[in-house]
Design an enzyme around this catalytic site. Sequence first.
Site, short mmCIF file in Angstrom:
data_model
loop_
_atom_site.label_atom_id
_atom_site.label_comp_id
_atom_site.label_asym_id
_atom_site.label_seq_id
_atom_site.Cartn_x
_atom_site.Cartn_y
_atom_site.Cartn_z
N HIS A 56 0.85 -1.19 0.00
CA HIS A 56 0.00 0.00 0.00
C HIS A 56 0.89 1.24 0.00
CE1 HIS A 56 -4.01 -1.76 1.67
NE2 HIS A 56 -3.39 -2.61 0.87
N GLU A 58 0.79 3.91 1.87
CA GLU A 58 1.20 4.33 3.20
C GLU A 58 2.35 3.48 3.73
OE1 GLU A 58 -3.43 4.47 3.36
OE2 GLU A 58 -1.88 3.44 2.20
N CYS A 86 -6.57 2.03 5.49
CA CYS A 86 -7.23 0.77 5.85
C CYS A 86 -6.73 0.31 7.23
CB CYS A 86 -6.91 -0.28 4.79
SG CYS A 86 -5.19 -0.85 4.85
N CYS A 89 -2.87 -0.22 7.37
CA CYS A 89 -2.11 1.03 7.34
C CYS A 89 -2.29 1.84 8.61
CB CYS A 89 -2.48 1.83 6.10
SG CYS A 89 -1.96 0.99 4.57
#
Length: 163
Positions: A56, A58, A86, A89
Site C-alpha cells: 500500500h 502508506e 485501511c 495502514c
Amino acid sequence: MRNAEQDEKMMHLALELAQIAAQEGEVPVGAVVAKGNEIIAVGRNRREQQKNALCHAEIEAINAACQALGGWRLWECDLYVTLEPCPMCTGAIINSRIARVVYGASDAKAGSCGSVVNLFELPYNHQPELVSGVLQEECGAVLTQFFQSLRDKRSKKKKEVVE
C-alpha cells in the site's frame, strides 16, 4: 508549521503519486511523509506490480521514511494520503508513531479513520491527530475515473466476445 496551505501542497504531491499508480494499473493512492516542510518519503500503491497485499502507498512511504531517518519512530512526521487508510495502514501509523494523518477521500469499504471504524480512537499507546477531507473532491475523482475506466474496459471486452 502545519496549516491548510501546507496540507494542500503535500496532498497535491500525493495526488501526483496516485496518478502514477493509476497509469501503472494500480488503484490510485499516493502517500507522502513530511517532517515540517521537508518531504522525507513518498509511496504509491504497487500491489499488482509486486504481487503483494502489503504494498500500500502508506506502508511504502512509512518504510522509506524509517530508512531515511534511521529509526522506526516517526513522531515528528505527518502522513498525507489520498485515501483514508485501511486497518493495516492505520496499524502501521500507530506503530510508527506518526504525529498527524491527513487524508483526502473517505473509504466507505475499508476506511479505518472513521468511515468503517476509527482505530485511532481505541486505547492504543499512540493516537495521531487526524485531518480528513483535504482536496477530497480531487482525491475522489482520481479513484472514480480509475474504476470507471476499468468498468469500461470490461464492458468493451464483453462486447468483443459477443460479436
